[in-house]
Design an enzyme around this catalytic site. Structure first.
Site, mmCIF file in Angstrom:
data_model
loop_
_atom_site.group_PDB
_atom_site.id
_atom_site.type_symbol
_atom_site.label_atom_id
_atom_site.label_comp_id
_atom_site.label_asym_id
_atom_site.label_seq_id
_atom_site.Cartn_x
_atom_site.Cartn_y
_atom_site.Cartn_z
ATOM 1 N N ASP A 72 8.564 6.301 2.399
ATOM 2 C CA ASP A 72 7.861 6.702 0.977
ATOM 3 C C ASP A 72 8.839 6.733 -0.175
ATOM 4 O O ASP A 72 10.022 6.093 0.004
ATOM 5 C CB ASP A 72 7.094 7.661 1.319
ATOM 6 C CG ASP A 72 5.565 7.613 0.473
ATOM 7 O OD1 ASP A 72 5.925 7.960 -0.786
ATOM 8 O OD2 ASP A 72 4.542 7.635 1.004
ATOM 9 N N HIS A 93 5.350 11.427 -4.325
ATOM 10 C CA HIS A 93 4.156 11.002 -3.485
ATOM 11 C C HIS A 93 4.561 11.219 -1.942
ATOM 12 O O HIS A 93 3.813 11.728 -1.096
ATOM 13 C CB HIS A 93 4.255 9.380 -3.644
ATOM 14 C CG HIS A 93 3.150 8.702 -2.775
ATOM 15 N ND1 HIS A 93 3.235 8.257 -1.873
ATOM 16 C CD2 HIS A 93 1.689 8.493 -3.128
ATOM 17 C CE1 HIS A 93 1.981 7.714 -1.272
ATOM 18 N NE2 HIS A 93 1.243 7.863 -2.374
ATOM 19 N N ASN A 118 -6.260 0.696 -2.206
ATOM 20 C CA ASN A 118 -7.218 1.666 -2.901
ATOM 21 C C ASN A 118 -7.933 0.616 -4.106
ATOM 22 O O ASN A 118 -8.324 1.197 -5.226
ATOM 23 C CB ASN A 118 -6.564 2.621 -3.682
ATOM 24 C CG ASN A 118 -5.794 3.761 -2.782
ATOM 25 O OD1 ASN A 118 -6.224 3.952 -1.721
ATOM 26 N ND2 ASN A 118 -4.663 4.377 -3.227
ATOM 27 N N SER A 153 -3.646 6.699 0.843
ATOM 28 C CA SER A 153 -2.070 7.125 1.091
ATOM 29 C C SER A 153 -2.289 8.371 1.689
ATOM 30 O O SER A 153 -1.561 8.993 2.258
ATOM 31 C CB SER A 153 -1.366 7.086 -0.057
ATOM 32 O OG SER A 153 -0.859 5.903 -0.445
#
Length: 328
Positions: free
Chosen positions: A39, A91, A193, A275
């Protein structure tokens, strides 16, 4: 009865929804189980993540995209993508907290497998952007395979969490994920998404567990992708405004305007998305391996699918896969 004393647990509505407190009566994970989070890196000084991670690596090759002034190096620190504004995502820090934020420490939130450990691998830079090549190098490192760093971890990861997507199909990536699974590593990725039925990679690769998102009412989140590659569903939240408690509450620093103190106005906040759903599945895999370390990745996935709570059409369907994970 294993309810942690972390004050933020009261805002983690997503845990009772998956029967997690009841599962903690059996295990809260093991430090021997490692989840690699590929990430934006990790904020190592976050009060709920200190001591919760093992050595990682930064695979962002571009110094400009990395935002840290250099290329790949052994420092997986999450820069936040810049100070202030939408680019300050942290994130990877949010995802890491869902998996293994310290539990029963009297502060903040608690992770799904709070006794497991995170291996932070930075492959996304400023604005959360990255390349498939950098992600694949991080995957190779996590699995103990040769990679551009010229090194491998002392102990490879058991699970790889990929709360990312966007690249097109790649035969070399497909072969890599199959090889990683064959080495005994589970790979879990977000379905995407876009509210689309088209395949999203890496989640749609064979050998990768694709995770869809549900909201607090156990319905498919409006943004969550669908399709034939969906394997399972987990809480991803549904927010209508910033800091909406319908999102997933986890470790998420926010910069202050005047940059006083440590530079953060708070260390926890809400996000939504597949996520956010993905680390629940990675955390559950860590719990399963903590009590049954001899299982293969295929067996771990089968356990999760066999014990999932069916949603939507009876049996597997394109919205929820085999249903909502049930930790107990």
């Amino acid at each position: 009865m294993a309810v942690p004393n972390d004050p933020g647990f009261a805002f983690q509505w997503h845990y009772p929804l998956i029967d997690l407190p009841a599962a903690w009566d059996t295990t809260a994970g093991s430090p021997e189980v490692i989840v690699a989070v590929i990430d934006t890196g990790i904020l190592s000084r976050h009060p709920d993540l200190g001591g919760q991670w093992v050595a990682g690596y930064d695979f962002v090759r571009s110094a400009q995209s990395g935002g840290d002034g250099d290329g790949i190096d052994p420092d997986p620190e999450d820069t936040g993508g810049g100070r202030g504004g939408a680019s300050s995502s942290f994130h990877g820090t949010h995802v890491s907290g869902t998996i293994a934020a310290a539990g029963d420490n009297g502060i903040g939130v608690v992770g799904v497998a709070y006794n497991a450990r995170i291996m932070p691998l930075r492959a996304l830079g400023v604005g959360g952007e990255g390349t498939t090549y950098d992600v694949d190098q991080a995957v190779r490192f996590a699995a103990g395979l040769p990679n551009d760093s010229g090194t491998v971890p002392i102990r490879r990861a058991d699970i790889i969490n990929l709360s990312l997507g966007g690249g097109p199909f790649s035969q070399s990536s497909q072969e890599l994920y199959q090889r990683v699974r064959a080495t005994g590593v589970s790979v879990v990725a977000s379905a995407g998404n876009e509210a689309s039925g088209l395949p999203s990679y890496p989640a749609a690769y064979d050998g990768v567990i694709s995770v869809a998102a549900i909201d607090a009412q156990r319905r498919r989140a409006s943004y969550s992708n669908t399709g034939s590659s969906i394997d399972i569903a987990a809480p991803g939240g549904a927010m209508t405004y910033l800091h909406d408690p319908g999102g997933i509450y986890s470790t998420l620093p926010t910069y202050t305007v005047d940059m006083t103190g440590d530079g953060f106005s708070k260390n926890y906040d809400y996000l939504q998305g597949t996520s956010m759903a993905t680390p629940y599945v990675s955390g559950l895999a860590a719990l399963i391996w903590s009590v049954s370390p001899s299982l293969t990745p295929a067996q771990v996935q089968q356990v999760m699918q066999d014990t999932a709570v069916d949603l939507g059409t009876t049996g597997w369907d394109a919205n929820y896969g085999y249903g909502r994970i049930d930790a107990l």
